[in-house]
Design a protein around this motif. Sequence first.
Motif, mmCIF file in Angstrom:
data_model
loop_
_atom_site.group_PDB
_atom_site.id
_atom_site.type_symbol
_atom_site.label_atom_id
_atom_site.label_comp_id
_atom_site.label_asym_id
_atom_site.label_seq_id
_atom_site.Cartn_x
_atom_site.Cartn_y
_atom_site.Cartn_z
ATOM 1 N N TRP A 244 -17.457 -16.572 -106.487
ATOM 2 C CA TRP A 244 -16.934 -17.644 -107.332
ATOM 3 C C TRP A 244 -16.489 -17.155 -108.703
ATOM 4 N N GLN A 245 -17.031 -16.047 -109.142
ATOM 5 C CA GLN A 245 -16.631 -15.520 -110.461
ATOM 6 C C GLN A 245 -16.737 -14.007 -110.427
ATOM 7 N N ALA A 246 -15.729 -13.336 -110.959
ATOM 8 C CA ALA A 246 -15.703 -11.876 -110.933
ATOM 9 C C ALA A 246 -14.841 -11.377 -112.081
ATOM 10 N N LEU A 247 -14.778 -10.047 -112.216
ATOM 11 C CA LEU A 247 -13.968 -9.426 -113.269
ATOM 12 C C LEU A 247 -13.600 -8.022 -112.820
ATOM 13 N N PRO A 248 -12.325 -7.622 -112.960
ATOM 14 C CA PRO A 248 -11.968 -6.243 -112.616
ATOM 15 C C PRO A 248 -12.408 -5.287 -113.721
ATOM 16 N N VAL A 249 -12.933 -4.137 -113.322
ATOM 17 C CA VAL A 249 -13.370 -3.130 -114.296
ATOM 18 C C VAL A 249 -12.918 -1.750 -113.817
ATOM 19 N N GLU A 250 -12.964 -0.807 -114.705
ATOM 20 C CA GLU A 250 -12.549 0.555 -114.356
ATOM 21 C C GLU A 250 -13.580 1.222 -113.453
ATOM 22 N N GLY A 251 -13.098 2.159 -112.671
ATOM 23 C CA GLY A 251 -13.976 2.896 -111.771
ATOM 24 C C GLY A 251 -13.295 3.122 -110.443
ATOM 25 N N ALA A 252 -13.973 3.838 -109.553
ATOM 26 C CA ALA A 252 -13.409 4.119 -108.232
ATOM 27 C C ALA A 252 -14.538 4.224 -107.219
ATOM 28 N N ALA A 253 -14.285 3.662 -106.044
ATOM 29 C CA ALA A 253 -15.252 3.736 -104.948
ATOM 30 C C ALA A 253 -14.569 3.279 -103.675
ATOM 31 N N VAL A 280 -24.069 -17.081 -100.561
ATOM 32 C CA VAL A 280 -24.093 -16.975 -99.103
ATOM 33 C C VAL A 280 -23.835 -18.375 -98.550
ATOM 34 N N GLU A 281 -22.957 -18.470 -97.561
ATOM 35 C CA GLU A 281 -22.605 -19.777 -97.018
ATOM 36 C C GLU A 281 -23.851 -20.545 -96.584
ATOM 37 N N GLY A 282 -23.928 -21.800 -97.047
ATOM 38 C CA GLY A 282 -25.058 -22.647 -96.698
ATOM 39 C C GLY A 282 -26.246 -22.525 -97.627
ATOM 40 N N GLU A 283 -26.183 -21.604 -98.600
ATOM 41 C CA GLU A 283 -27.273 -21.408 -99.548
ATOM 42 C C GLU A 283 -26.807 -21.726 -100.961
ATOM 43 N N ALA A 284 -27.713 -21.610 -101.915
ATOM 44 C CA ALA A 284 -27.391 -21.932 -103.299
ATOM 45 C C ALA A 284 -26.534 -20.837 -103.925
ATOM 46 N N GLU A 285 -25.687 -21.226 -104.854
ATOM 47 C CA GLU A 285 -24.885 -20.267 -105.619
ATOM 48 C C GLU A 285 -25.798 -19.539 -106.600
ATOM 49 N N LEU A 286 -25.574 -18.224 -106.756
ATOM 50 C CA LEU A 286 -26.420 -17.401 -107.611
ATOM 51 C C LEU A 286 -25.594 -16.533 -108.541
ATOM 52 N N SER A 287 -26.221 -16.091 -109.611
ATOM 53 C CA SER A 287 -25.609 -15.049 -110.428
ATOM 54 C C SER A 287 -25.694 -13.737 -109.667
ATOM 55 N N GLY A 288 -24.884 -12.773 -110.074
ATOM 56 C CA GLY A 288 -24.946 -11.461 -109.434
ATOM 57 C C GLY A 288 -26.330 -10.864 -109.512
ATOM 58 N N GLU A 289 -26.996 -11.002 -110.667
ATOM 59 C CA GLU A 289 -28.337 -10.449 -110.863
ATOM 60 C C GLU A 289 -29.341 -11.105 -109.921
#
Length: 303
Positions: A244-253, A280-289
């Motif tokens: 639901w929320q993200a941000l692009p950052v530098e790096g490679a993988a 996760v579908e059907g569960e509560a929304e969470l922060s990344g942490e």
Amino acid sequence: MKDKVVVCAYHNVGYRCLEELIRQGADVRLVFSHEDSANEEIWFDSVRELAARHGIPCVTGSINAAENRERVAALAPDFLLSFYYRNMIEPEVLALARRGALNLHGSYLPKYRGRVPINWAVINGEKQTGATLHYMVEMPDAGEIVDQEAVEIAFEDTAFDVFKKVTEAAVTVLRRTWPQLVAGTAPRIPMDLKAGNYCGGRRPEDGRIDWRLGAERIYNLVRGVTHPYPGAFTTLSGRRVFIWQALPVEGAAEPGRVVSTEPLRVGTGTGLLEIRRLQVEGEAELSGEAFVKKIPCLGELLA
């Protein structure tokens, strides 16, 4: 004698534009809207309720249906106005408006003709969109332009943020052009379709993330379909996970590989995507942490 008006309207743009017509004293004789879908999150204002408060008849069946077409013909409207109405209005119905049939479209035409223009503009990383009032013809979003108002799309804007801006732009356009339409002084600017593009609708399945794309493109998808829209998603251990929320950052993988859990970062085709809120579908929304604490083993690829 005032011009008689028939309005087709839905969603917040429909609500606010109908409200503006009423404020200006337009003689709105009939409103067409839609029944709310049980499969859609209803977060917007009700055109039906607004019409009821002002004693205006409101029909939720299609204006193209034979009985409704006859009803419009009997009214002999001067103007037919469409504000985020979801049905294409047939040419036979458009022709019933003596002084013209006009539509308020949520883009700076001729760019993003067609469906869900705001979501597409954000998904494609556009820096600007807008609202356009134009005459309706048989081809969608192709008639002469009366007026338009541009809005900025900031890098951090979601489609919902932009929708709110476009709604205000739509009201601004109608506020200044309705008196011109009534007076017969409104411009009619031919639309150069070659200078724009046409987009189709989107399905929830279209929110699937392709981790081979660059981080910024994935970020644009996330913000283009995040709340209140169906969301961008990936899979983990066979379960659908919405981002639901993200941000692009530098790096490679490697694309789809979790390379960090504090913060939660995933490899893409170019750069990393830092995931800030997910579910996760059907569960509560969470922060990344909180997600990492709940599901500590994130070694497999996201797909």
